[in-house]
Structure formats: structure tokens, C-alpha cells
Design a protein around this motif. Structure first.
Motif, PDB file in Angstrom:
ATOM      1  N   ARG A 488      31.068 -12.169   6.259  1.00 27.57           N
ATOM      2  CA  ARG A 488      30.747 -12.932   5.041  1.00 27.57           C
ATOM      3  C   ARG A 488      30.214 -14.407   5.545  1.00 27.57           C
ATOM      4  O   ARG A 488      29.381 -14.985   4.883  1.00 27.57           O
ATOM      5  N   ILE A 489      30.760 -14.994   6.590  1.00 27.37           N
ATOM      6  CA  ILE A 489      30.255 -16.285   7.003  1.00 27.37           C
ATOM      7  C   ILE A 489      28.818 -16.110   7.594  1.00 27.37           C
ATOM      8  O   ILE A 489      28.016 -16.846   7.201  1.00 27.37           O
ATOM      9  N   VAL A 490      28.484 -14.975   8.286  1.00 30.99           N
ATOM     10  CA  VAL A 490      27.131 -14.728   8.857  1.00 30.99           C
ATOM     11  C   VAL A 490      26.341 -14.786   7.533  1.00 30.99           C
ATOM     12  O   VAL A 490      25.270 -15.410   7.550  1.00 30.99           O
ATOM     13  N   ALA A 491      26.643 -13.861   6.635  1.00 30.69           N
ATOM     14  CA  ALA A 491      25.653 -13.648   5.517  1.00 30.69           C
ATOM     15  C   ALA A 491      25.358 -15.058   4.707  1.00 30.69           C
ATOM     16  O   ALA A 491      24.299 -15.439   4.276  1.00 30.69           O
ATOM     17  N   GLY A 492      26.555 -15.984   4.741  1.00 31.41           N
ATOM     18  CA  GLY A 492      26.347 -17.266   4.110  1.00 31.41           C
ATOM     19  C   GLY A 492      25.427 -18.319   4.847  1.00 31.41           C
ATOM     20  O   GLY A 492      24.555 -18.814   4.530  1.00 31.41           O
ATOM     21  N   ARG A 493      25.540 -18.182   5.982  1.00 30.56           N
ATOM     22  CA  ARG A 493      24.577 -18.977   7.076  1.00 30.56           C
ATOM     23  C   ARG A 493      23.225 -18.345   7.419  1.00 30.56           C
ATOM     24  O   ARG A 493      22.165 -19.512   7.158  1.00 30.56           O
ATOM     25  N   ILE A 494      23.041 -17.184   7.080  1.00 30.39           N
ATOM     26  CA  ILE A 494      21.571 -16.682   7.065  1.00 30.39           C
ATOM     27  C   ILE A 494      20.912 -17.114   5.756  1.00 30.39           C
ATOM     28  O   ILE A 494      19.732 -17.597   5.701  1.00 30.39           O
ATOM     29  N   VAL A 498      17.407 -19.747   4.836  1.00 31.27           N
ATOM     30  CA  VAL A 498      15.888 -19.261   4.465  1.00 31.27           C
ATOM     31  C   VAL A 498      15.654 -20.049   3.125  1.00 31.27           C
ATOM     32  O   VAL A 498      16.543 -20.768   2.486  1.00 31.27           O
ATOM     33  N   ARG A 499      14.517 -19.730   2.434  1.00 32.32           N
ATOM     34  CA  ARG A 499      14.114 -20.397   1.364  1.00 32.32           C
ATOM     35  C   ARG A 499      14.873 -19.553   0.063  1.00 32.32           C
ATOM     36  O   ARG A 499      15.208 -18.506   0.151  1.00 32.32           O
ATOM     37  N   GLY A 500      14.818 -20.261  -0.999  1.00 33.02           N
ATOM     38  CA  GLY A 500      15.218 -19.714  -2.301  1.00 33.02           C
ATOM     39  C   GLY A 500      14.325 -18.277  -2.477  1.00 33.02           C
ATOM     40  O   GLY A 500      14.983 -17.460  -3.427  1.00 33.02           O
ATOM     41  N   SER A 501      13.103 -18.360  -2.464  1.00 37.45           N
ATOM     42  CA  SER A 501      12.424 -17.400  -2.637  1.00 37.45           C
ATOM     43  C   SER A 501      12.481 -16.101  -1.867  1.00 37.45           C
ATOM     44  O   SER A 501      11.778 -15.139  -2.046  1.00 37.45           O
ATOM     45  N   ASP A 502      13.169 -16.313  -0.642  1.00 34.09           N
ATOM     46  CA  ASP A 502      13.288 -15.218   0.625  1.00 34.09           C
ATOM     47  C   ASP A 502      14.658 -14.238  -0.144  1.00 34.09           C
ATOM     48  O   ASP A 502      15.450 -14.765  -0.915  1.00 34.09           O
ATOM     49  N   THR A 503      14.474 -13.172   0.434  1.00 29.55           N
ATOM     50  CA  THR A 503      15.717 -12.232   0.007  1.00 29.55           C
ATOM     51  C   THR A 503      16.491 -11.870   1.416  1.00 29.55           C
ATOM     52  O   THR A 503      15.782 -11.250   2.136  1.00 29.55           O
ATOM     53  N   VAL A 504      17.768 -12.371   1.466  1.00 36.35           N
ATOM     54  CA  VAL A 504      18.684 -11.571   2.531  1.00 36.35           C
ATOM     55  C   VAL A 504      19.397 -10.537   1.870  1.00 36.35           C
ATOM     56  O   VAL A 504      19.988 -10.463   0.940  1.00 36.35           O
ATOM     57  N   SER A 505      19.390  -9.653   2.695  1.00 39.01           N
ATOM     58  CA  SER A 505      20.198  -8.302   2.164  1.00 39.01           C
ATOM     59  C   SER A 505      20.987  -7.885   3.353  1.00 39.01           C
ATOM     60  O   SER A 505      20.918  -7.960   4.659  1.00 39.01           O
ATOM     61  N   ARG A 506      22.143  -6.981   3.177  1.00 46.31           N
ATOM     62  CA  ARG A 506      22.841  -6.340   4.292  1.00 46.31           C
ATOM     63  C   ARG A 506      22.732  -4.800   4.182  1.00 46.31           C
ATOM     64  O   ARG A 506      22.787  -4.102   3.216  1.00 46.31           O
ATOM     65  N   VAL A 528      11.648 -19.058  11.503  1.00 44.64           N
ATOM     66  CA  VAL A 528      12.882 -18.740  10.322  1.00 44.64           C
ATOM     67  C   VAL A 528      13.811 -18.139  11.280  1.00 44.64           C
ATOM     68  O   VAL A 528      14.996 -18.328  11.142  1.00 44.64           O
ATOM     69  N   ALA A 529      13.297 -17.084  12.237  1.00 46.89           N
ATOM     70  CA  ALA A 529      14.432 -16.336  13.246  1.00 46.89           C
ATOM     71  C   ALA A 529      15.281 -17.596  14.071  1.00 46.89           C
ATOM     72  O   ALA A 529      16.346 -17.487  14.267  1.00 46.89           O
ATOM     73  N   GLU A 530      14.373 -18.480  14.669  1.00 46.57           N
ATOM     74  CA  GLU A 530      15.079 -19.702  15.205  1.00 46.57           C
ATOM     75  C   GLU A 530      15.995 -20.264  14.637  1.00 46.57           C
ATOM     76  O   GLU A 530      17.066 -20.730  15.201  1.00 46.57           O
ATOM     77  N   LYS A 531      15.664 -20.493  13.355  1.00 44.62           N
ATOM     78  CA  LYS A 531      16.727 -21.175  12.543  1.00 44.62           C
ATOM     79  C   LYS A 531      17.906 -20.435  12.181  1.00 44.62           C
ATOM     80  O   LYS A 531      19.056 -20.986  12.132  1.00 44.62           O
ATOM     81  N   VAL A 532      17.722 -19.274  12.034  1.00 46.10           N
ATOM     82  CA  VAL A 532      18.940 -18.317  11.951  1.00 46.10           C
ATOM     83  C   VAL A 532      19.683 -18.226  13.179  1.00 46.10           C
ATOM     84  O   VAL A 532      21.046 -18.384  13.226  1.00 46.10           O
ATOM     85  N   ILE A 533      19.076 -18.173  14.533  1.00 45.13           N
ATOM     86  CA  ILE A 533      19.896 -18.357  15.569  1.00 45.13           C
ATOM     87  C   ILE A 533      20.672 -19.631  15.820  1.00 45.13           C
ATOM     88  O   ILE A 533      21.807 -19.522  16.148  1.00 45.13           O
TER      89      ILE A 533
END
Length: 788
Positions: A488-494, A498-506, A528-533
Motif C-alpha cells: 500500500r505504501i509503495v502504491a501511494g508513493r508510485i 506520476v501525473r494525474g493523467s498517468d495510470t498506476v496499476s497493480r 519518471v522511472a528515476e522519480k519512482v526509484i
């Protein structure tokens, strides 16, 4: 109204009893008007007489009296002046005691006025004429006395002797003058007496007339007042009793006595008789109407009772609305919205909707349909009295087609449960229950839509495939609850990265994807990948432990890497495995060479699963030598994969894959059984044998029953626990310290020896180890590799 008691002759008079109130008022008005006219005429006549007498006094008697007083005064002055003749006069004294010409003229003027006033009365005229003659005689005699004095003064001038009364003939003439004066006084006195008597008579008569006038006015006024009182009494008498009957009858009628009637005498034909007849007709008509209303009411009540029973037992809320105001509702509606009937009546219907936009939409859509006679239907969120919102199926029908102003019937059915079920199904179908992110199904749909939009607009779309490094170890060490919280924490940080128009999924497990539509450049996906890291670099606090988690990210680009979502996802996954194999905690763009490694991993995983089923694993025992005696005192059980007859796979090539796939649990249990089964043979072969070391994986250690399972295996194999050394890693022991201590203590009490592997690679210390029942410490080779 208080009735005035009339005399008996008035009450019993047939004439008065037969008179109508209108006639009584007419006679009353005529009598009062006549009395006022008589009173006015009497006052006018009396005032005219009094005024005429006042005029006689002012114009006749008062001026005559004044003239007589003036004449008497002048005559007295002349008489006073004659006294000098008795003392004598000298030659230098002129005309002593005689009237002057001016006095004569005044007296003549007074006499003329007096004669003019005396024209209206003969007796007074005679006296005035005598008075005038007397004054003429007085002046004549005065002239003769003067003449005698003048002669006497002429004779005595030379002798200078004063003239006295002794002049011959003077005394007789003076006496004659006095007689004339006395006669004049007598006439003046008689005239004064007449005037005084006449004046007194006029004043007395005037006073009597004034009193008479007052008596007349008072008498007529009292008469008018009496007539007024008699008229009022008579009117009250003629009104009070009939009006009392009418009032009583109206009261009884208003109280519901429809049989009430007024009895009126046939011989009288006045207003109250007509009113009584009209009232009786009205009462008969009212009774007929009342009977009709009662019959209609009974029928209406029966119909309303049936209708109300149907409405109140309806399973939907029903409300009658007119001009946006609520007029009536059923009980189900009150239950739905939480209002009382008093609170809801008259309430504006906009209070029921969750938002004004919903109300405007419903009003706009329903008005067109209802005006055309159609039915409106919809599903909207409504608001209860306490502010809670819930879903309703709403339908409406106008009472009059084409005229919604006549009122609308609205139906409200609570569909919250159905909506919740639909939403739950939608959530289950499209969203991950743990992280609330879109699941694989919704991800694929959105990825396909993104690809279609990018192809149509000639745009670039990026896809990130994120896998968490060593998540299974953390999950196995801390437990599934901690693993779920970490996800859940990882999902929130990812999502924050990202932008509001991007889609994060599990996608499942510890695998996440990010759809990046409308990229300006391919390098933007790497940013974006660097930002996630970087977002995941900060440790996560889980159950008082700071846990660091790193991602391996694969990047694929549309349309460069693939032209459909399946290939794009597969390529991103291949790039992720490449990033993981190159050191983890980084990202990698997809290349063609990655497909081969991805296929190789899939094949190795498939072969490993078959190896578990076919028992292709072998145990090899690495000797442990006592450096003092140089004897073999123990062994460490090491697993090998016998992939083919000639091929033996090293543990570092398949154990991580066993950890990732979860196959380490059945394989670990097989190792325990196999090692315990071989201990008797090892004991037989080596008399110096003491124990065999068996490694436990993190996934095995998270099982709270692991100590009992190991004990059960040794019992089943018939060996003593002292021949078994359970070996765990330092990082595994330091995770969930209290839980690890409890398991290790239980194993130690059961007689097992404990060994700590890879010491020095974590964050423990020798002082910290005093808390644990550790028998053997194995220092990591990184500390001793360069010692020599």
C-alpha cells in the motif's frame, strides 16, 4: 344585547307589534324632526320679541333719560347762579346768574331731541311740550330780570352804589323766575318717573320672555330625548327577541343541528319574518347539501382509506409535489429520508437532492417529459435529513398532461444496496482490493485505449513495469500483514511520482505498471522511472522497523517497441528482468536481446517446477573439520539440482528462483526430511560425528509452527535434536526481533543447536547477540577473504 323593558301598553299594542322596524324608524325620524322644527320656531319668535324690546330701550328710553338728566343739570346750574342777586352786583359785573346763548342753544337742542323721542307716546309728548314751553317762559322771565338789573345799574353808575335786591320790581321778577324753575323741575321729575317705570317694565318683560324661552327649549329637548329613548326602546324591543331567535338558530346550525328552524307568526310581515323564512329555506338547503356531503365524505373516506392503505404499504416512497413544494408523502418516504410528516410538509424538493447540479439536471430532463405526458425515470443520489446520501431510483408522472403546475407524483426507491453491489463488483472487476489501484483487467483496457489514442494523435506512449526487489523475503520475514502494508505504501508513493493523467496499476504480487500517455520524448519515461526509484528510496516504517525497498523497472515505448498492448507489456517485463539482473534498484529500456533472457527465465522456472515434482534435487554434505584434532565432526547439508544425468546446477542459479516462485517452502521441507533421514547413516560411518547443519529460508521461518514441524520431523526420523543445527541468516534473525527470539528459544529448548550465518553483513553486534540462544557464528567470507 340587553333588552330595555317597555311599558305594558307599548308591548301589548297590536299597532306597534305589527309595525316593521323600517316603519318604526320612519315614524321616529318624523317625530324627532317635528320636535326640532317646533323648538327652532319657538326660539326664533322669542328671540325676536326680546330683540324688539331691547331695541326700544336702546333707541327710546335710555336716550330720553339721558336728555332729562342733562336738562335737569343745566337748570340746576342756572338756579345756583341766581343766588348772587341776593348779595347785590356792582356796575363792573356783567350778567350775573343768566343763561348764555350757548346754554340756550344746548337746552333747545335737548328739547328738540326729547320731542322727537316723544312722538310715539301722547302723554310723554304733552309733558315734553310743556317742558319746552316752560323753558321758553323761563328764558323770557330771565330776560325781564336782566332788563331790570341793567336799568338799575345805569341809574347808580355815577353814585357808585352797588345794585341789590332792593331794586324796585326785581324781587317779584326773581320770584317769578324761581316759580318757573320749580315748574320745570316738576315736569322733569314726572318725565323721569315715566321713563324709569317704562324701563323697568321692559326689563321685567324681557326677563320673563327669556325664562319662557328657556322653559320651552328645555321642554322640547326633554320631549325629543324622550322620543329618542322611546324609539330606541321600541326598536330594541322589535329587534332583540327576533334577533335572539335567529342567533340561537344560527348557533345551533353552526354546531351541526341541521334540523334547526325558526318559528315566526303568520300575522306579522316584517323584516324578521322574511329573515326567518329565508333562514328556514337556507337551513333546509344546507341540510340537503350536508346530507350529500356526508354521503360523499363517507364514500371519499372509504376510497381514501383504501388508497392510503395501498400507498402506505407500498415498498417505494411516494410524494405529491406542487410548485416544487411537498404536500403529502407516505410512510415509506418518511422512513427513507428520516423526516417527520410535519417537517416534510411544505419543504422544497431541492432539499432532497445531494447537489444542486443533480436537481437542475433532473428538473431540466423531467419538465420536457412530464409536460408531454410521459414518465420520467432516473437514478440519483439523494440526501436524508441527517445529511447522509443514498441512491434512489426516481420516477415521476404529472397529474395533468401538459400542465405540471397541477402537481407531480414522484416515486423514490432505495437502490443503495444494489448500487453498492454494482460498485463492489466494479471494484472487484477493475480495481485491486489491497491498493485500490486498477487491476490487470482495467490496466489492459486503459493501455489499449492509450495505444489507440496515441496512434490516432501520432503521440508516444510509455509503459513502466515495476517489480520490488526481495519483496518475498520481507513478506516472509515480517508476515503477510506487513507485506500488504508495504504494498500500500509503495502504491501511494508510485502514484505521487506520476501525473494525474498517468495510470498506476497493480498486476499482482509486487508487480506494478505505469501507463505514460502523450510523452514528448522517449527520455521522459526514464525520468519518471528515476522519480519512482527516488520516492521508494526512503525507508518505510513497518511495525517499528524501518524497511528499505528498491524497485527494478522495465521501460517499453509505443510505437517503437511494440504496436499492441500484449507485446508492449511483455517487452516491459523483459526490460524489468534485465534491470534486476544488472544489480536491481535501477531501470532499463527494452532491447531485442532481452527477449532471449526472458524466455530463458520462463523456461528455467518451468523446469524448476518439474524438478520439485520429479524430485530432481540432491543433498550433498560439506564436512566441518575440528582444527585442533583435524577430524570431521559435522556436516552442512547443501542442495544441488540434478537437471540431467551429466548436469548439476549450482544453488546460486536456482535458489533465488525458488525464493521468487515460493517453491522454497516444499523444497525446504524436503531438505529437512532428507537430512534427518541421512543422520543415522552419517553417524554409522563417522564415529566423531556430532551434527548436521540445515539452512532455513526466510519463507520457512515466518511460519509460527516451524519449531513444532522440525521437532515432528526429527521424531518421525527417530533422531535426537542435538544432532541437528538449524542455520539462519543474520538479516532473518534481526527481522521481527521478538518473534525471532521466541522461535529460536523454542528450538533451543527442544534441544536443537542454532547457527547464525552471514554474520557482519547486517546491523547486529556481538553485544546484541547475547539476547539470542546462538551456539555457532559463521562470519561472512567478505571479512576473511583478504586476511592472508
Amino acid at each position: 344585547m340587553q333588552q330595555i323593558e317597555l311599558p305594558g301598553y307599548l308591548k301589548n299594542s297590536r299597532f306597534l307589534n305589527n309595525l316593521s322596524v323600517h316603519k318604526i324608524l320612519q315614524y321616529w325620524a318624523v317625530i324627532c324632526a317635528g320636535a326640532v322644527v317646533v323648538l327652532s320656531l319657538t326660539a326664533l319668535l322669542t328671540n325676536d320679541v326680546i330683540s324688539s324690546r331691547h331695541r326700544v330701550l336702546e333707541e327710546y328710553y335710555i336716550p330720553a333719560g339721558n336728555l332729562l338728566r342733562n336738562l335737569d343739570s343745566q337748570l340746576a346750574e342756572l338756579e345756583e347762579s341766581l343766588r348772587v342777586l341776593t348779595d347785590g352786583v356792582s356796575g363792573d359785573e356783567l350778567d350775573p346768574g343768566f343763561a348764555t346763548d350757548e346754554q340756550k342753544q344746548q337746552i333747545s337742542a335737548h328739547l328738540s331731541q326729547l320731542l322727537n323721542l316723544a312722538d310715539e307716546e301722547a302723554h310723554f309728548l304733552i309733558l315734553a311740550s310743556s317742558l319746552e314751553q316752560g323753558f321758553h317762559e323761563y328764558f323770557s322771565r330771565q330776560d325781564r330780570v336782566r332788563e331790570t338789573l341793567v336799568n338799575a345799574l345805569g341809574n347808580a353808575a355815577d353814585k357808585n352804589i352797588p345794585v341789590t335786591a332792593d331794586v324796585p320790581g326785581l324781587a317779584e321778577r326773581v320770584d317769578s323766575l324761581h316759580e318757573t324753575s320749580s315748574s320745570l323741575h316738576g315736569i322733569l321729575e314726572r318725565l323721569s318717573t315715566i321713563i324709569t317705570d317704562r324701563t323697568r317694565s321692559l326689563v321685567s318683560t324681557t326677563y320673563e320672555l327669556s325664562q319662557f324661552n328657556l322653559y320651552i327649549i328645555v321642554t322640547i329637548s326633554l320631549l325629543v330625548i324622550g322620543v329618542i329613548i322611546a324609539g330606541i326602546s321600541l326598536v330594541i324591543f322589535r329587534i332583540d327577541q327576533p334577533l335572539g331567535k335567529v342567533t340561537a338558530a344560527m348557533h345551533d346550525l353552526s354546531e351541526g343541528d341541521m334540523s334547526r328552524r325558526i318559528e315566526s307568526p303568520r300575522t306579522t310581515n316584517d323584516e324578521f319574518t322574511v329573515l326567518s323564512e329565508d333562514f328556514n329555506r337556507f337551513a333546509r338547503r344546507t341540510q340537503a347539501l350536508f346530507d350529500e356531503v356526508v354521503d360523499a365524505r363517507d364514500a371519499l373516506e372509504a376510497s381514501e382509506k383504501r388508497t392510503r392503505a395501498i400507498l402506505e404499504n407500498a415498498l417505494v416512497g411516494i410524494v405529491y409535489v406542487k410548485q416544487q413544494r411537498i404536500f403529502d408523502v407516505n410512510e415509506k418516504f418518511l422512513d427513507l429520508f428520516g423526516y417527520t410528516r410535519e417537517e416534510i410538509t411544505g419543504l422544497n424538493i431541492d432539499s432532497l437532492y445531494a447537489s444542486k447540479d443533480d436537481l437542475d439536471t433532473v428538473t431540466s430532463a423531467s419538465t420536457v417529459l412530464l409536460n408531454s405526458g410521459n414518465t420520467y425515470q432516473g437514478e440519483w443520489q439523494m440526501k436524508q435529513k441527517n445529511g447522509n446520501e443514498f441512491w434512489c431510483a426516481v420516477s415521476a408522472k404529472s397529474l395533468s398532461a401538459g400542465n405540471i403546475d397541477d402537481g407531480i407524483i414522484w416515486l423514490f426507491e432505495d437502490i443503495t444496496r444494489r448500487k453498492n453491489q454494482e460498485n463492489e463488483l466494479m471494484e472487484l472487476a477493475n480495481f485491486d482490493t489491497l491498493t485500490r489501484l486498477p487491476n490487470r483487467s482495467l490496466f489492459m483496457d486503459r493501455l489499449q485505449q492509450g495505444i489507440n489514442r496515441a496512434g490516432r494523435d501520432n503521440k508516444i506512449l510509455g509503459l513502466l513495469y515495476i517489480d520490488l526487489d526481495r519483496f518475498k523475503t520481507i513478506n516472509d520475514s515480517l508476515g503477510h500483514n506487513a507485506g500488504d502494508e508495504l504494498l500500500r505504501i509503495v502504491a501511494g508513493r508510485i502514484s505521487e511520482s506520476v501525473r494525474g493523467s498517468d495510470t498506476v496499476s497493480r498486476l499482482g504480487g509486487d508487480e506494478f505498471t505505469v501507463i505514460l500517455p502523450e510523452l514528448l520524448d522517449i527520455s521522459d519515461a526514464g525520468k519518471v522511472a528515476e522519480k519512482v526509484i527516488n520516492m521508494l528510496a526512503n525507508p518505510c516504517n513497518l511495525y517499528t522497523h524501518d524497511i528499505s525497498i528498491t524497485p527494478s523497472i522495465g521501460v517499453s515505448i509505443y510505437p517503437g517497441d511494440a504496436d499492441n498492448w500484449e507485446s508492449l507489456l511483455k517487452n516491459a517485463e523483459s526490460a524489468m528482468y534485465h534491470a534486476k539482473s544488472t544489480g536491481r534498484n535501477n531501470y532499463s529500456y527494452y532491447t531485442q536481446s532481452m527477449n532471449a533472457r526472458a524466455r530463458q527465465r520462463l523456461e528455467r522456472e518451468s523446469k524448476l517446477r518439474r524438478a520439485v515434482d520429479d524430485e530432481q534435487f540432491r543433498l550433498y554434505y560439506q564436512p566441518q573439520v575440528d582444527v585442533h584434532s583435524m577430524k570431521i565432526t559435522g556436516y552442512e547439508a547443501l542442495i544441488r539440482w540434478q537437471e540431467t544425468e551429466d548436469s548439476l546446477v549450482s544453488p546460486d542459479q536456482f535458489v533465488p528462483l525458488l525464493e521468487d516462485t515460493g517453491l522454497i517452502i516444499p523444497v525446504g521441507e524436503w531438505i529437512l526430511y532428507r537430512a534427518c533421514h541421512d543422520i543415522p547413516e552419517l553417524t554409522r560411518r563417522n564415529k566423531d560425528f556430532k551434527s548436521v547443519s540445515i539452512n532455513l529460508s526466510a519463507r520457512q521461518f515466518i511460519d509460527d509452527s516451524i519449531a513444532r514441524r522440525i521437532t515432528a520431523i526429527t521424531s518421525e526420523c527417530g533422531i535426537s535434536p542435538e544432532h541437528v543445527v538449524i542455520e539462519i541468516t543474520e538479516s532473518l534473525m534481526m527481522t521481527e526481533t521478538q518473534r525471532s527470539l521466541a522461535i529460536l528459544t523454542e528450538l533451543n529448548r527442544s534441544g536443537f543447536h542454532l547457527s547464525l550465518d552471514d554474520f557482519g553483513t547486517g546491523y547486529s553486534s556481538l553485544a546484541y547477540l547475547r539476547q539470542f540462544p546462538i551456539d555457532v557464528i559463521k562470519i561472512d567470507q567478505s571479512f576473511v577473504r583478504g586476511m592472508l
